[in-house]
Design a protein around this motif. Structure first.
Motif, PDB file in Angstrom:
ATOM      1  N   ARG A 138      -7.364  -5.753 -15.653  1.00 14.45           N
ATOM      2  CA  ARG A 138      -6.264  -5.268 -15.707  1.00 14.45           C
ATOM      3  C   ARG A 138      -6.360  -3.954 -15.124  1.00 14.45           C
ATOM      4  NH1 ARG A 138      -2.115  -2.806 -18.912  1.00 14.45           N
ATOM      5  NH2 ARG A 138      -0.263  -3.578 -18.447  1.00 14.45           N
ATOM      6  N   ARG A 139      -7.458  -3.217 -15.732  1.00 12.86           N
ATOM      7  CA  ARG A 139      -7.565  -1.735 -15.454  1.00 12.86           C
ATOM      8  C   ARG A 139      -7.774  -1.633 -13.716  1.00 12.86           C
ATOM      9  NH1 ARG A 139     -10.949  -0.887 -19.551  1.00 12.86           N
ATOM     10  NH2 ARG A 139     -12.723  -0.822 -18.343  1.00 12.86           N
ATOM     11  N   ALA A 140      -8.557  -2.583 -13.421  1.00 11.42           N
ATOM     12  CA  ALA A 140      -8.776  -2.466 -11.897  1.00 11.42           C
ATOM     13  C   ALA A 140      -7.673  -2.720 -11.129  1.00 11.42           C
ATOM     14  CB  ALA A 140      -9.875  -3.383 -11.553  1.00 11.42           C
ATOM     15  N   VAL A 141      -6.668  -3.976 -11.585  1.00 14.79           N
ATOM     16  CA  VAL A 141      -5.620  -4.223 -10.724  1.00 14.79           C
ATOM     17  C   VAL A 141      -4.578  -2.954 -10.660  1.00 14.79           C
ATOM     18  CG1 VAL A 141      -3.412  -5.624 -10.905  1.00 14.79           C
ATOM     19  CG2 VAL A 141      -5.794  -6.758 -11.127  1.00 14.79           C
ATOM     20  N   LEU A 142      -4.357  -2.283 -11.942  1.00 13.76           N
ATOM     21  CA  LEU A 142      -3.592  -1.320 -12.002  1.00 13.76           C
ATOM     22  C   LEU A 142      -3.898  -0.171 -10.958  1.00 13.76           C
ATOM     23  CD1 LEU A 142      -2.463  -0.593 -15.544  1.00 13.76           C
ATOM     24  CD2 LEU A 142      -1.681  -2.372 -13.923  1.00 13.76           C
ATOM     25  N   ARG A 164      -5.248  -0.947  -8.125  1.00 12.84           N
ATOM     26  CA  ARG A 164      -5.347  -1.435  -6.857  1.00 12.84           C
ATOM     27  C   ARG A 164      -6.769  -1.698  -6.460  1.00 12.84           C
ATOM     28  NH1 ARG A 164      -1.558  -2.812  -3.319  1.00 12.84           N
ATOM     29  NH2 ARG A 164      -2.804  -2.033  -1.680  1.00 12.84           N
ATOM     30  N   ASP A 165      -7.744  -1.525  -7.490  1.00 10.83           N
ATOM     31  CA  ASP A 165      -9.038  -1.770  -7.098  1.00 10.83           C
ATOM     32  C   ASP A 165      -9.447  -3.040  -6.836  1.00 10.83           C
ATOM     33  OD1 ASP A 165      -9.718   1.204  -6.783  1.00 10.83           O
ATOM     34  OD2 ASP A 165     -10.226   1.170  -8.856  1.00 10.83           O
ATOM     35  N   LEU A 166      -8.984  -3.929  -7.297  1.00 12.00           N
ATOM     36  CA  LEU A 166      -9.314  -5.417  -7.287  1.00 12.00           C
ATOM     37  C   LEU A 166      -8.133  -6.376  -7.260  1.00 12.00           C
ATOM     38  CD1 LEU A 166     -11.727  -7.089  -8.125  1.00 12.00           C
ATOM     39  CD2 LEU A 166     -10.758  -7.258 -10.561  1.00 12.00           C
ATOM     40  N   THR A 167      -8.157  -7.405  -6.438  1.00  9.84           N
ATOM     41  CA  THR A 167      -6.894  -8.184  -6.114  1.00  9.84           C
ATOM     42  C   THR A 167      -7.243  -9.519  -6.857  1.00  9.84           C
ATOM     43  OG1 THR A 167      -6.286  -7.282  -4.166  1.00  9.84           O
ATOM     44  CG2 THR A 167      -5.414  -9.308  -4.445  1.00  9.84           C
ATOM     45  N   PRO A 168      -7.125 -10.256  -8.017  1.00  4.87           N
ATOM     46  CA  PRO A 168      -7.525 -11.358  -8.668  1.00  4.87           C
ATOM     47  C   PRO A 168      -6.737 -12.480  -7.907  1.00  4.87           C
ATOM     48  CG  PRO A 168      -6.408  -9.909 -10.325  1.00  4.87           C
ATOM     49  CD  PRO A 168      -6.144  -9.374  -9.110  1.00  4.87           C
ATOM     50  N   VAL A 169      -7.295 -13.755  -7.555  1.00  8.46           N
ATOM     51  CA  VAL A 169      -6.809 -14.643  -6.719  1.00  8.46           C
ATOM     52  C   VAL A 169      -6.623 -16.024  -7.713  1.00  8.46           C
ATOM     53  CG1 VAL A 169      -7.194 -16.045  -4.687  1.00  8.46           C
ATOM     54  CG2 VAL A 169      -8.064 -13.665  -4.735  1.00  8.46           C
ATOM     55  N   PHE A 170      -5.386 -16.322  -7.813  1.00  4.74           N
ATOM     56  CA  PHE A 170      -4.982 -17.580  -8.441  1.00  4.74           C
ATOM     57  C   PHE A 170      -4.660 -18.667  -7.287  1.00  4.74           C
ATOM     58  CE2 PHE A 170      -4.513 -13.804 -11.176  1.00  4.74           C
ATOM     59  CZ  PHE A 170      -5.171 -14.286 -11.905  1.00  4.74           C
ATOM     60  N   GLY A 194      -8.686  -6.237   3.766  1.00  4.82           N
ATOM     61  CA  GLY A 194      -9.675  -5.313   3.109  1.00  4.82           C
ATOM     62  C   GLY A 194      -9.312  -5.117   1.724  1.00  4.82           C
ATOM     63  N   HIS A 195      -8.776  -6.187   0.972  1.00  5.76           N
ATOM     64  CA  HIS A 195      -8.708  -6.516  -0.244  1.00  5.76           C
ATOM     65  C   HIS A 195     -10.144  -6.704  -0.989  1.00  5.76           C
ATOM     66  CE1 HIS A 195      -4.193  -6.791  -1.104  1.00  5.76           C
ATOM     67  NE2 HIS A 195      -4.317  -6.577  -0.137  1.00  5.76           N
ATOM     68  N   ASN A 196     -10.431  -6.187  -2.346  1.00  6.00           N
ATOM     69  CA  ASN A 196     -11.387  -6.495  -3.062  1.00  6.00           C
ATOM     70  C   ASN A 196     -11.154  -7.874  -3.920  1.00  6.00           C
ATOM     71  OD1 ASN A 196     -13.876  -6.665  -4.534  1.00  6.00           O
ATOM     72  ND2 ASN A 196     -13.233  -4.811  -6.025  1.00  6.00           N
ATOM     73  N   ALA A 197     -11.063  -8.846  -3.062  1.00  3.94           N
ATOM     74  CA  ALA A 197     -10.397 -10.227  -3.559  1.00  3.94           C
ATOM     75  C   ALA A 197     -11.449 -10.866  -4.425  1.00  3.94           C
ATOM     76  CB  ALA A 197      -9.687 -10.913  -2.606  1.00  3.94           C
ATOM     77  N   ILE A 198     -11.184 -11.513  -5.510  1.00  4.55           N
ATOM     78  CA  ILE A 198     -11.887 -12.383  -6.216  1.00  4.55           C
ATOM     79  C   ILE A 198     -11.309 -13.729  -7.028  1.00  4.55           C
ATOM     80  CG2 ILE A 198     -11.925 -10.681  -8.289  1.00  4.55           C
ATOM     81  CD1 ILE A 198     -15.264 -12.213  -7.120  1.00  4.55           C
ATOM     82  N   LYS A 221       0.908  -1.153   0.208  1.00  3.25           N
ATOM     83  CA  LYS A 221       0.028  -0.046   0.248  1.00  3.25           C
ATOM     84  C   LYS A 221       0.893   1.205   0.226  1.00  3.25           C
ATOM     85  CE  LYS A 221      -4.448  -1.760   2.090  1.00  3.25           C
ATOM     86  NZ  LYS A 221      -4.516  -2.450   3.372  1.00  3.25           N
ATOM     87  N   ARG A 222       2.060   1.248   0.963  1.00  2.02           N
ATOM     88  CA  ARG A 222       2.678   2.352   1.078  1.00  2.02           C
ATOM     89  C   ARG A 222       3.360   2.739  -0.304  1.00  2.02           C
ATOM     90  NH1 ARG A 222       6.581   0.832   4.708  1.00  2.02           N
ATOM     91  NH2 ARG A 222       5.422   1.525   6.489  1.00  2.02           N
ATOM     92  N   TYR A 223       3.636   1.923  -1.205  1.00  2.00           N
ATOM     93  CA  TYR A 223       4.311   2.087  -2.459  1.00  2.00           C
ATOM     94  C   TYR A 223       3.209   2.037  -3.698  1.00  2.00           C
ATOM     95  CZ  TYR A 223       8.442   2.162   0.252  1.00  2.00           C
ATOM     96  OH  TYR A 223       9.262   2.352   1.176  1.00  2.00           O
ATOM     97  N   GLU A 224       2.025   1.703  -3.235  1.00  4.50           N
ATOM     98  CA  GLU A 224       0.949   1.732  -4.373  1.00  4.50           C
ATOM     99  C   GLU A 224       1.059   0.586  -5.372  1.00  4.50           C
ATOM    100  OE1 GLU A 224       0.167   5.405  -5.828  1.00  4.50           O
ATOM    101  OE2 GLU A 224      -0.526   6.361  -3.637  1.00  4.50           O
ATOM    102  N   VAL A 225       1.713  -0.698  -4.806  1.00  7.35           N
ATOM    103  CA  VAL A 225       2.225  -1.558  -5.751  1.00  7.35           C
ATOM    104  C   VAL A 225       0.856  -2.431  -6.157  1.00  7.35           C
ATOM    105  CG1 VAL A 225       3.464  -3.647  -6.166  1.00  7.35           C
ATOM    106  CG2 VAL A 225       4.603  -1.840  -4.887  1.00  7.35           C
ATOM    107  N   PRO A 226       0.502  -2.533  -7.558  1.00  6.87           N
ATOM    108  CA  PRO A 226      -0.600  -3.357  -7.624  1.00  6.87           C
ATOM    109  C   PRO A 226      -0.372  -5.032  -7.174  1.00  6.87           C
ATOM    110  CG  PRO A 226      -0.014  -2.045  -9.787  1.00  6.87           C
ATOM    111  CD  PRO A 226       1.111  -1.912  -8.621  1.00  6.87           C
TER     112      PRO A 226
END
Length: 696
Positions: free
Chosen positions: A245-249, A251-257, A156-160, A124-129
């Motif tokens: 991709r847009r949402a990841v960049l 930091r609005d979305l965290t895709p989960v693999f 607090g992630h919008n993880a999907i 979060k500090r460095y706003e890293v996707p």
């Protein structure tokens, strides 16, 4: 060049200790053709490629971050594998500072653990996707649904979920991609053959349900997608990928693999998605400070612009200093001379190498977006290299204060030079490792982030420099702070034949709240009551007073001093006189501002078989610990507590004996809190006794 940059990914792999980061990196290297045999972190052979230090191989943990470059599906991926242990947190901090994206690895059984919080805070500090990879789905008790819920609730992630597993524990066979709606299996001895197939019948309903949840979550970031879904139409695959991709960049979305690195499942698909969703250097915005105008300017990944590069990590080896460097703008060529603003001088860049763990490959130049290493350049971690015409500095790396200290001395006097050389090198490499000489006892004091941190450095002195050292008892780095406000009105007068000294300062000292700073000085002098040239002397005196507080000799934090008035003498006043006056005024006011001693409180997480839950909780309480909660995981209980660092020395041995060696724990620094009054009295009286002895 812009086209090439579009296919560059600078990524880190970060996680709580023992989540399988290094195992995952080893698989990435193997599938990308970087290595031809998989080595395990613990086991036969020469150990994991990225854990190249002997100590790392022995302990099965990552101590220093290691860098490598791989090619995957016509993309270049620069990877940094970082330590999970909180004691080496600066390695994660400086890696994330220069990366464009990070994979957060989570254990499928343990989920979000204490160090996951730290890593997440650093991202979060460095706003890293960020994208998440749930590992170890082959293990008993694994549950990706539970881990995703923790990602949402705890971090607090919008993880999907982008995938669902095909079987869990011993039945874990592969994954189902919820966008392509295809099943992926990983065949062959090392899972190297990726087989695409139809979704098994028994999982079709579950996959449809999970896909609906995925589309629903992603459509929040695309009106076009939302409309198609509302009209009941199919959403094109390209549109889903582009929206994710847009949402990841942002930091609005965290895709989960998901998958199991150890069982060679899910890694190649993860690599495909790193290429698909992570930013290229062109997608991130980076800023530097223009040193001449003291204002922020944006730097661009353009090879033709003047150079801006940042040295983010330093190691020493037989060839001289190795400086890991990220190029943000321009081109760095072998043999060029560039300006270092911190040193205010030009330095020649002799050799450039591309790193693969501790192996290297000579190169002639590096361009914007690259992460490489310079050989033999004398600089410090965090230094910027730039074209002198622009004179800019990249934002500094956040460095936490050390919380523990040890006294050390060489066993043999002739080893003094070796020890001193080792300590100087370690300080240069690791900003959280500090060394100073105690003026009163003349002992060498080393400070760090935890017992393991200092233990590793002591072992490195013995191994790498062949010098044995005697180690004292670990001590806690307490802090001092005021709790109230006190005014001061102090005159410093000294008359001894010739020029005298005169300084008069008036103001107040109080507790500083709501600030990231430890000290704030406000100069409220008007009308020349104290001439401008003496004000720096006042500030210097105050800052020196912070180093050893008047209460018990510990560093002072959270203090604000206002200088409101004073007077001076046309002949006898000087900057030195005001410095002395400020020191005395500080001491006097601080002791009247109801000062307290603060101690480091650690966030502790213990994973223990449920049979031992009672004794473990009782032991934590007896260590002045405050239990924060516990939750069950099969036959294990995870206990969370806040415990003073002073009570945690030797805890690993005690925990092993209480749980027949079956429990594990991790801890990280939480905050500073006031010590109980009886402990404060003991520390203050000990300090007074030592002072009295010194004065005799």
């Amino acid at each position: 060049m812009q086209n090439n940059l579009l296919k560059v990914r600078n990524i880190g792999i970060s996680a709580h200790i023992d989540s399988g980061k290094t195992t995952l990196t080893e698989r990435v290297l193997y599938y990308a053709g970087r290595i031809h045999k998989i080595q395990e972190v613990r086991g036969e052979g020469s150990g994991a490629t990225m854990d190249h230090m002997e100590l790392e191989k022995e302990r099965g943990i990552t101590i220093t971050s290691a860098a490598t470059t791989v090619a995957w599906q016509d993309h270049t991926i620069n990877i940094i594998d970082t330590p999970g242990h909180v004691d080496f947190t600066v390695e994660v901090e400086r890696s994330l500072r220069v990366l464009d994206g990070a994979v957060l690895v989570l254990c499928g059984v343990s989920g979000v653990q204490s160090q996951s919080f730290t890593v997440d805070r650093q991202m979060k500090r460095y706003e890293v996707p960020c994208i998440a990879f749930i590992n170890k789905l082959d293990r008993s008790g694994s549950s990706p649904e539970r881990v995703i819920a923790q990602l949402k609730e705890k971090l607090g992630h919008n993880a999907i979920a982008m995938q669902i597993p095909i079987g869990l524990e011993a039945q874990h066979e592969g994954v189902i991609d919820l966008i392509a709606m295809r099943a992926y299996y990983f065949d062959g001895d090392q899972g190297q053959d990726v087989r695409e197939a139809d979704i098994p019948d028994d999982l079709k309903d579950k996959a449809m349900e999970a896909r609906a949840a995925l589309l629903d979550a992603v459509s929040m970031f695309s009106d076009e997608m939302m409309e198609l879904l509302l009209e009941g139409q199919d959403v094109p695959t390209d549109l889903i990928h582009a929206t994710v991709r847009r949402a990841v960049l942002r930091r609005d979305l965290t895709p989960v693999f998901m998958g199991s690195a150890y069982k060679n499942k899910g890694v190649q698909v993860l690599l495909d998605n790193i290429n698909r969703y992570f930013p290229s250097p062109l997608d991130r915005k980076y800023f530097a400070t223009d040193n001449s105008k003291n204002e922020k300017i944006e730097v661009y990944p353009d090879t033709d612009k003047p150079l801006v590069a940042m040295a983010f990590k330093i190691t020493d080896d037989s060839y001289g200093q190795l400086t890991y460097t990220r190029i943000y703008q321009g081109t760095l060529r072998k043999g060029d001379t560039h300006f270092n603003p911190r040193l205010d001088k030009k330095q020649r860049i002799g050799r450039l190498v591309r790193m693969h763990s501790n192996a290297r490959e000579e190169i002639d130049q590096a361009v914007a977006g690259d992460i490489i290493a310079m050989v033999g350049v004398d600089c410090a971690s965090g230094d910027t290299y730039c074209d002198q015409a622009i004179n800019v500095s990249m934002e500094k790396i956040y460095v936490a204060d050390p919380v523990i200290e040890l006294a050390i001395k060489p066993e043999k006097q002739e080893d003094l030079v070796k020890v001193s050389k080792a300590l100087n090198r370690f300080m240069k490499e690791d900003p959280t490792f500090r060394v100073n000489i105690d003026q009163e006892s003349n002992e060498t004091i080393i400070r760090g982030m935890g017992e393991l941190h200092l233990e590793i450095y002591v072992q490195r002195i013995q191994r790498e420099y062949k010098a044995n050292v005697v180690v004292g008892q670990p001590k806690v780095n307490y802090r001092e702070a005021p709790t109230g406000m006190a005014e001061f009105d102090y005159k410093h007068k000294k008359q001894t034949g010739g020029a005298g000294q005169y300084a008069h300062v008036v103001g107040k000292l109080q507790l500083l709240t709501d600030s990231d700073e430890n000290f704030v000085f406000n100069n409220n002098i008007v009308g020349g009551r104290i001439p401008k040239e003496y004000i720096p002397g006042v500030e210097k005196g105050l800052r020196e007073s912070l180093e050893k507080g008047p209460l018990a000799g510990f560093q002072v934090i959270n203090v604000q001093v206002d200088l409101d008035d004073g007077s001076f003498h046309h002949v006898d006043s000087s900057e030195l006189a005001f410095k002395i006056a400020a020191r005395s005024a500080f001491k006097d006011a601080f002791l009247r501002a109801s000062p307290v001693l603060l101690e480091p409180i650690m966030r502790v997480e213990v994973e223990t078989p449920t049979d031992f839950q009672g004794p473990v909780q009782g032991d934590l309480s007896s260590r002045r610990g405050i239990l924060q909660g516990s939750n069950m995981r099969d036959d294990f209980t995870v206990i969370e507590a806040e415990v003073p660092l002073a009570e945690m020395f030797g805890y690993s041995t005690d925990l092993r004996s209480k749980t027949q060696g079956k429990a594990t724990f991790s801890m990280e620094f939480g905050s500073y809190k006031p010590v109980p009054s009886f402990i404060q009295e003991q520390l203050v009286s000990k300090f007074r006794e030592e002072q009295a002895k010194g004065n005799k």
